[in-house]
Design a protein around this motif. Structure first.
Motif, PDB file in Angstrom:
ATOM      1  N   SER A  32       0.953  -1.042   0.069  1.00  0.00           N
ATOM      2  CA  SER A  32      -0.138  -0.439  -0.393  1.00  0.00           C
ATOM      3  C   SER A  32       0.703   1.355  -0.113  1.00  0.00           C
ATOM      4  O   SER A  32       0.282   2.839   0.114  1.00  0.00           O
ATOM      5  CB  SER A  32      -0.849  -0.192   1.361  1.00  0.00           C
ATOM      6  N   ASN A  33       1.940   1.404   0.553  1.00  0.00           N
ATOM      7  CA  ASN A  33       3.017   2.457   0.005  1.00  0.00           C
ATOM      8  C   ASN A  33       3.390   2.568  -0.991  1.00  0.00           C
ATOM      9  O   ASN A  33       3.528   2.365  -2.284  1.00  0.00           O
ATOM     10  CB  ASN A  33       4.449   2.322   0.675  1.00  0.00           C
ATOM     11  N   ARG A  34       2.473   3.851  -1.393  1.00  0.00           N
ATOM     12  CA  ARG A  34       2.604   4.868  -2.959  1.00  0.00           C
ATOM     13  C   ARG A  34       4.069   5.253  -2.947  1.00  0.00           C
ATOM     14  O   ARG A  34       4.199   5.467  -3.877  1.00  0.00           O
ATOM     15  CB  ARG A  34       1.011   5.624  -2.848  1.00  0.00           C
ATOM     16  N   ASN A  35       5.119   5.299  -2.516  1.00  0.00           N
ATOM     17  CA  ASN A  35       5.997   5.814  -2.636  1.00  0.00           C
ATOM     18  C   ASN A  35       6.957   4.783  -3.396  1.00  0.00           C
ATOM     19  O   ASN A  35       7.452   4.945  -3.334  1.00  0.00           O
ATOM     20  CB  ASN A  35       7.058   6.474  -1.642  1.00  0.00           C
ATOM     21  N   ASN A  36       6.492   3.575  -2.940  1.00  0.00           N
ATOM     22  CA  ASN A  36       7.288   2.918  -3.621  1.00  0.00           C
ATOM     23  C   ASN A  36       6.473   2.098  -4.973  1.00  0.00           C
ATOM     24  O   ASN A  36       7.211   1.154  -5.848  1.00  0.00           O
ATOM     25  CB  ASN A  36       7.288   1.028  -2.505  1.00  0.00           C
ATOM     26  N   TYR A  37       5.352   1.567  -4.618  1.00  0.00           N
ATOM     27  CA  TYR A  37       4.145   1.369  -5.625  1.00  0.00           C
ATOM     28  C   TYR A  37       3.446   2.026  -7.005  1.00  0.00           C
ATOM     29  O   TYR A  37       2.940   2.715  -6.014  1.00  0.00           O
ATOM     30  CB  TYR A  37       4.212  -0.204  -4.966  1.00  0.00           C
ATOM     31  N   SER A  38       3.067   1.394  -7.726  1.00  0.00           N
ATOM     32  CA  SER A  38       1.518   1.937  -8.353  1.00  0.00           C
ATOM     33  C   SER A  38       1.014   1.339  -8.413  1.00  0.00           C
ATOM     34  O   SER A  38       0.958  -0.002  -8.938  1.00  0.00           O
ATOM     35  CB  SER A  38       2.299   1.970  -9.442  1.00  0.00           C
ATOM     36  N   PHE A  39      -0.634   1.059  -8.225  1.00  0.00           N
ATOM     37  CA  PHE A  39      -1.108   1.177  -7.984  1.00  0.00           C
ATOM     38  C   PHE A  39      -2.268   1.008  -8.054  1.00  0.00           C
ATOM     39  O   PHE A  39      -2.701   2.797  -8.156  1.00  0.00           O
ATOM     40  CB  PHE A  39      -1.522  -0.192  -6.851  1.00  0.00           C
ATOM     41  N   ASP A  40      -3.914   0.736  -9.023  1.00  0.00           N
ATOM     42  CA  ASP A  40      -5.488   1.550  -9.015  1.00  0.00           C
ATOM     43  C   ASP A  40      -6.166   0.909  -7.648  1.00  0.00           C
ATOM     44  O   ASP A  40      -5.701  -0.165  -7.397  1.00  0.00           O
ATOM     45  CB  ASP A  40      -5.335   1.882 -10.476  1.00  0.00           C
ATOM     46  N   ASP A  41      -7.000   1.316  -7.933  1.00  0.00           N
ATOM     47  CA  ASP A  41      -8.240   1.128  -6.989  1.00  0.00           C
ATOM     48  C   ASP A  41      -8.906  -0.119  -6.915  1.00  0.00           C
ATOM     49  O   ASP A  41      -9.068  -1.316  -6.595  1.00  0.00           O
ATOM     50  CB  ASP A  41      -9.423   1.899  -6.968  1.00  0.00           C
ATOM     51  N   SER A  42      -8.920  -0.863  -8.652  1.00  0.00           N
ATOM     52  CA  SER A  42      -9.292  -2.023  -9.787  1.00  0.00           C
ATOM     53  C   SER A  42      -7.966  -3.406  -9.013  1.00  0.00           C
ATOM     54  O   SER A  42      -8.685  -4.513  -8.404  1.00  0.00           O
ATOM     55  CB  SER A  42      -8.940  -1.839 -10.585  1.00  0.00           C
ATOM     56  N   ASP A  43      -6.803  -3.268  -8.706  1.00  0.00           N
ATOM     57  CA  ASP A  43      -6.188  -3.627  -7.950  1.00  0.00           C
ATOM     58  C   ASP A  43      -6.480  -4.183  -6.284  1.00  0.00           C
ATOM     59  O   ASP A  43      -5.988  -4.785  -6.535  1.00  0.00           O
ATOM     60  CB  ASP A  43      -4.382  -3.354  -8.529  1.00  0.00           C
ATOM     61  N   VAL A  44      -7.018  -2.891  -5.827  1.00  0.00           N
ATOM     62  CA  VAL A  44      -6.808  -3.278  -4.339  1.00  0.00           C
ATOM     63  C   VAL A  44      -7.987  -3.876  -4.569  1.00  0.00           C
ATOM     64  O   VAL A  44      -7.690  -4.931  -3.433  1.00  0.00           O
ATOM     65  CB  VAL A  44      -7.097  -1.944  -3.729  1.00  0.00           C
ATOM     66  N   ARG A  45      -9.055  -4.211  -5.346  1.00  0.00           N
ATOM     67  CA  ARG A  45     -10.515  -4.559  -5.201  1.00  0.00           C
ATOM     68  C   ARG A  45     -10.400  -6.069  -5.781  1.00  0.00           C
ATOM     69  O   ARG A  45     -11.175  -6.930  -4.659  1.00  0.00           O
ATOM     70  CB  ARG A  45     -11.677  -4.140  -6.542  1.00  0.00           C
ATOM     71  N   LYS A  46      -9.571  -6.254  -6.409  1.00  0.00           N
ATOM     72  CA  LYS A  46      -8.772  -7.690  -7.152  1.00  0.00           C
ATOM     73  C   LYS A  46      -7.857  -8.072  -5.709  1.00  0.00           C
ATOM     74  O   LYS A  46      -8.537  -9.498  -5.584  1.00  0.00           O
ATOM     75  CB  LYS A  46      -8.018  -7.786  -8.368  1.00  0.00           C
ATOM     76  N   ILE A  47      -7.513  -7.565  -4.558  1.00  0.00           N
ATOM     77  CA  ILE A  47      -6.360  -8.651  -3.937  1.00  0.00           C
ATOM     78  C   ILE A  47      -7.222  -8.687  -2.599  1.00  0.00           C
ATOM     79  O   ILE A  47      -7.458  -9.314  -2.149  1.00  0.00           O
ATOM     80  CB  ILE A  47      -5.707  -7.077  -3.303  1.00  0.00           C
ATOM     81  N   MET A  48      -8.208  -7.533  -2.310  1.00  0.00           N
ATOM     82  CA  MET A  48      -9.293  -8.181  -1.613  1.00  0.00           C
ATOM     83  C   MET A  48     -10.595  -8.753  -1.480  1.00  0.00           C
ATOM     84  O   MET A  48     -10.472  -9.351  -0.386  1.00  0.00           O
ATOM     85  CB  MET A  48      -9.658  -6.630  -1.274  1.00  0.00           C
ATOM     86  N   LYS A  49     -10.834  -8.931  -2.584  1.00  0.00           N
ATOM     87  CA  LYS A  49     -11.443 -10.161  -2.974  1.00  0.00           C
ATOM     88  C   LYS A  49     -11.427 -11.492  -3.037  1.00  0.00           C
ATOM     89  O   LYS A  49     -11.519 -12.305  -2.699  1.00  0.00           O
ATOM     90  CB  LYS A  49     -12.256  -9.754  -4.552  1.00  0.00           C
TER      91      LYS A  49
END
Length: 74
Positions: A32-49
């Motif tokens: 979740s550290n945006r200083n080190n990684y690039s991701f969007d809400d869709s990525d987060v939803r996929k992980i959480m699902k």
């Protein structure tokens, strides 16, 4: 004696596996550290699902009761 051995083995494996799962979840949280990684809400939803689905399956495997064959009533 056999039942005690089963219990000891369960405790040993449960402690190891749950501690490993907790460690791995924390590592996923580090993503979740945006200083080190690039991701969007869709990525987060996929992980959480994926994690939610697996937790539901796990809970189902430990459930002691089976669905009732009785009809639904209010």
């Amino acid at each position: 004696m056999v039942e005690r051995d089963k219990r000891q083995k369960f405790e040993e494996l449960a402690e190891k596996r749950v501690n490993k799962a907790i460690k791995d979840l924390r590592l996923i949280g580090n993503l979740s550290n945006r200083n080190n990684y690039s991701f969007d809400d869709s990525d987060v939803r996929k992980i959480m699902k994926a994690l939610d689905d697996e937790m539901k399956a796990l809970k189902g495997r430990f459930a002691q009761t089976r669905p009732s064959d009785q009809d639904f009533k209010l």
